[in-house]
Design a protein around this motif. Structure first.
Motif, PDB file in Angstrom:
ATOM      1  N   ASP A 198      45.004  44.626  48.308  1.00  0.00           N
ATOM      2  CA  ASP A 198      43.792  44.032  47.753  1.00  0.00           C
ATOM      3  C   ASP A 198      43.502  42.789  48.583  1.00  0.00           C
ATOM      4  O   ASP A 198      44.152  41.756  48.417  1.00  0.00           O
ATOM      5  CB  ASP A 198      43.980  43.679  46.281  1.00  0.00           C
ATOM      6  N   ARG A 258      41.309  40.578  48.616  1.00  0.00           N
ATOM      7  CA  ARG A 258      40.927  39.355  47.905  1.00  0.00           C
ATOM      8  C   ARG A 258      42.153  38.641  47.365  1.00  0.00           C
ATOM      9  O   ARG A 258      42.317  37.426  47.524  1.00  0.00           O
ATOM     10  CB  ARG A 258      39.964  39.703  46.763  1.00  0.00           C
ATOM     11  N   PRO A 274      32.961  35.953  45.660  1.00  0.00           N
ATOM     12  CA  PRO A 274      32.648  37.390  45.531  1.00  0.00           C
ATOM     13  C   PRO A 274      31.141  37.651  45.618  1.00  0.00           C
ATOM     14  O   PRO A 274      30.330  36.900  45.073  1.00  0.00           O
ATOM     15  CB  PRO A 274      33.204  37.744  44.151  1.00  0.00           C
ATOM     16  N   ASP A 277      28.136  40.922  45.345  1.00  0.00           N
ATOM     17  CA  ASP A 277      27.983  42.273  44.795  1.00  0.00           C
ATOM     18  C   ASP A 277      26.951  43.109  45.535  1.00  0.00           C
ATOM     19  O   ASP A 277      26.538  44.160  45.056  1.00  0.00           O
ATOM     20  CB  ASP A 277      27.654  42.216  43.307  1.00  0.00           C
ATOM     21  N   ALA A 286      37.486  45.705  49.776  1.00  0.00           N
ATOM     22  CA  ALA A 286      38.649  45.032  49.210  1.00  0.00           C
ATOM     23  C   ALA A 286      39.907  45.857  49.336  1.00  0.00           C
ATOM     24  O   ALA A 286      41.016  45.314  49.452  1.00  0.00           O
ATOM     25  CB  ALA A 286      38.384  44.688  47.736  1.00  0.00           C
ATOM     26  N   GLY A 312      34.204  46.845  45.604  1.00  0.00           N
ATOM     27  CA  GLY A 312      34.719  45.507  45.864  1.00  0.00           C
ATOM     28  C   GLY A 312      34.637  45.129  47.330  1.00  0.00           C
ATOM     29  O   GLY A 312      34.961  45.933  48.204  1.00  0.00           O
ATOM     30  N   HIS A 349      35.348  41.881  50.296  1.00  0.00           N
ATOM     31  CA  HIS A 349      35.960  40.610  50.677  1.00  0.00           C
ATOM     32  C   HIS A 349      35.282  40.176  51.965  1.00  0.00           C
ATOM     33  O   HIS A 349      35.245  40.946  52.938  1.00  0.00           O
ATOM     34  CB  HIS A 349      37.460  40.766  50.880  1.00  0.00           C
TER      35      HIS A 349
END
Length: 367
Positions: free
Chosen positions: A113, A115, A134, A136, A158, A215, A217
């Motif tokens: 992950d 992040r 973050p 979107d 992510a 997700g 990053h």
């Protein structure tokens, strides 16, 4: 002491680790296929030492990992969060019988992950590129870049790996450009081995918006140092807390992964450019990174030196980044090095020095 390897039996990593174990006088490791793990096979017994390998490129395993995204085609960049959940769920099942994993689920959960990994390293004082809050979607990404005053960023899924889904995004006064391995079609996106360059902002926006639900990053794009006419970074393998193997990755563009057709650079030339003090400082950073993951026998670190060679930063940390064929340290390849760390007690001593729970000792047959 018996070893089990969770991985696909025909995977190159599994074969190379098996050879290293046999060469050290250990019994042939048992191979537990990922497909069997995900189908509910019994976990290895308590006390077994277990190496978990990457699920690899097996289409069946890929579908099983992605669970809810079972309609996705192999290589399609969708369901990455599902695949991550499937991976961690599988690791948890492997550990359920009390086996001693050489890459613990809690470490892999962070390493896979981006992040969480970035936040952990930053909190530990490891030099990493700055990251945006973050986002979107593309509109929020552009707004965040403007607020930070950044014109160039890396947009990363992510839960991606091997540069899959990564965009090197540059925003200029008259043009937006993204360099990526993504093959974008009207109805889907696929990871490919061919690097593409997109300049249509509406298409770039569509790509980012399609990636966003799983997700994102986003890190600042730092200028890497170069050798000759290529930019370079270094994959450093750290085994039991000690940097052992290193490979220079040299590219004409921002994506340096070797599987994309980039070249191996000259490590001696790079070390000469960095200088002894700079190289020593970079290796100390790699040791600090490994100490953040005391339940992992090895980690693969993507280390970059910034333009001018005076600073360095960690771009990525990989849970399964030990495939470095042909690279030797003290006469050992990356898998022989890991077996040596187990049989010599180095891994056990390193974990004890970090306050981690005691590790089981491995002895060769007849020892």
């Amino acid at each position: 002491m018996r070893l089990t390897v969770v991985g696909n039996p025909d995977n190159r990593r599994v074969r190379m680790f098996t050879r290293a174990a046999l060469a050290a006088g250990l019994p042939r490791p048992t191979v537990l296929p990922w497909a069997d793990v995900l189908a509910g096979a019994a976990p290895p017994p308590a006390g077994e030492l277990v190496r978990v390998d990457s699920p690899g490129e097996d289409p069946q395993v890929d579908r099983m990992l992605r669970q809810a995204a079972t309609t996705a085609r192999h290589g399609e960049l969708v369901g990455l969060a599902d695949a991550y959940a499937g991976l961690i769920g599988g690791l948890t099942r492997v550990a359920a019988g009390g086996a001693d994993l050489l890459n613990r689920p809690e470490d892999v959960a962070v390493l896979c992950d981006k992040r969480r990994c970035h936040a952990l390293l930053s909190d530990a004082g490891v030099p990493v590129p700055a990251a945006l809050p973050p986002v979107d979607g593309y509109a929020q990404l552009r707004a965040a870049m403007a607020a930070a005053g950044w014109a160039r960023v890396f947009v990363k899924p992510a839960h991606g790996s091997s540069a899959a889904g990564v965009l090197a995004l540059a925003v200029g006064p008259r043009q937006v450009q993204a360099v990526t391995t993504i093959e974008h079609t009207p109805d889907a996106m696929f990871n490919s081995l061919r690097v593409r360059r997109y300049t249509d902002e509406s298409e770039i926006a569509a790509i980012v918006d399609r990636l966003a639900p799983d997700g994102l990053h986003v890190e600042r794009w730092l200028p890497k140092a170069g050798l000759g006419n290529r930019v370079v970074d270094v994959r450093v393998l750290v085994v039991a807390g000690r940097p052992t193997h290193a490979v220079v990755r040299a590219a004409h563009g921002p994506l340096t992964n070797l599987h994309l057709g980039n070249a191996r650079g000259d490590l001696d030339e790079l070390r000469a450019a960095v200088g002894p003090r700079g190289w020593s400082a970079a290796m100390e950073t790699c040791e600090r990174v490994a100490a953040c993951f005391p339940g992992s026998l090895h980690v693969g670190i993507d280390l970059m030196f910034l333009a001018g060679w005076r600073r360095h930063a960690v771009a990525e940390v990989n849970a399964f980044g030990d495939l470095l064929p042909g690279v030797l340290s003290a006469g050992r390849d990356s898998y022989a090095e890991q077996v040596h760390a187990l049989t010599s007690g180095q891994w056990q001593r390193w974990r004890a020095s970090l306050g981690a729970e005691p590790a089981r000792e491995v002895v060769a047959c007849g020892a």
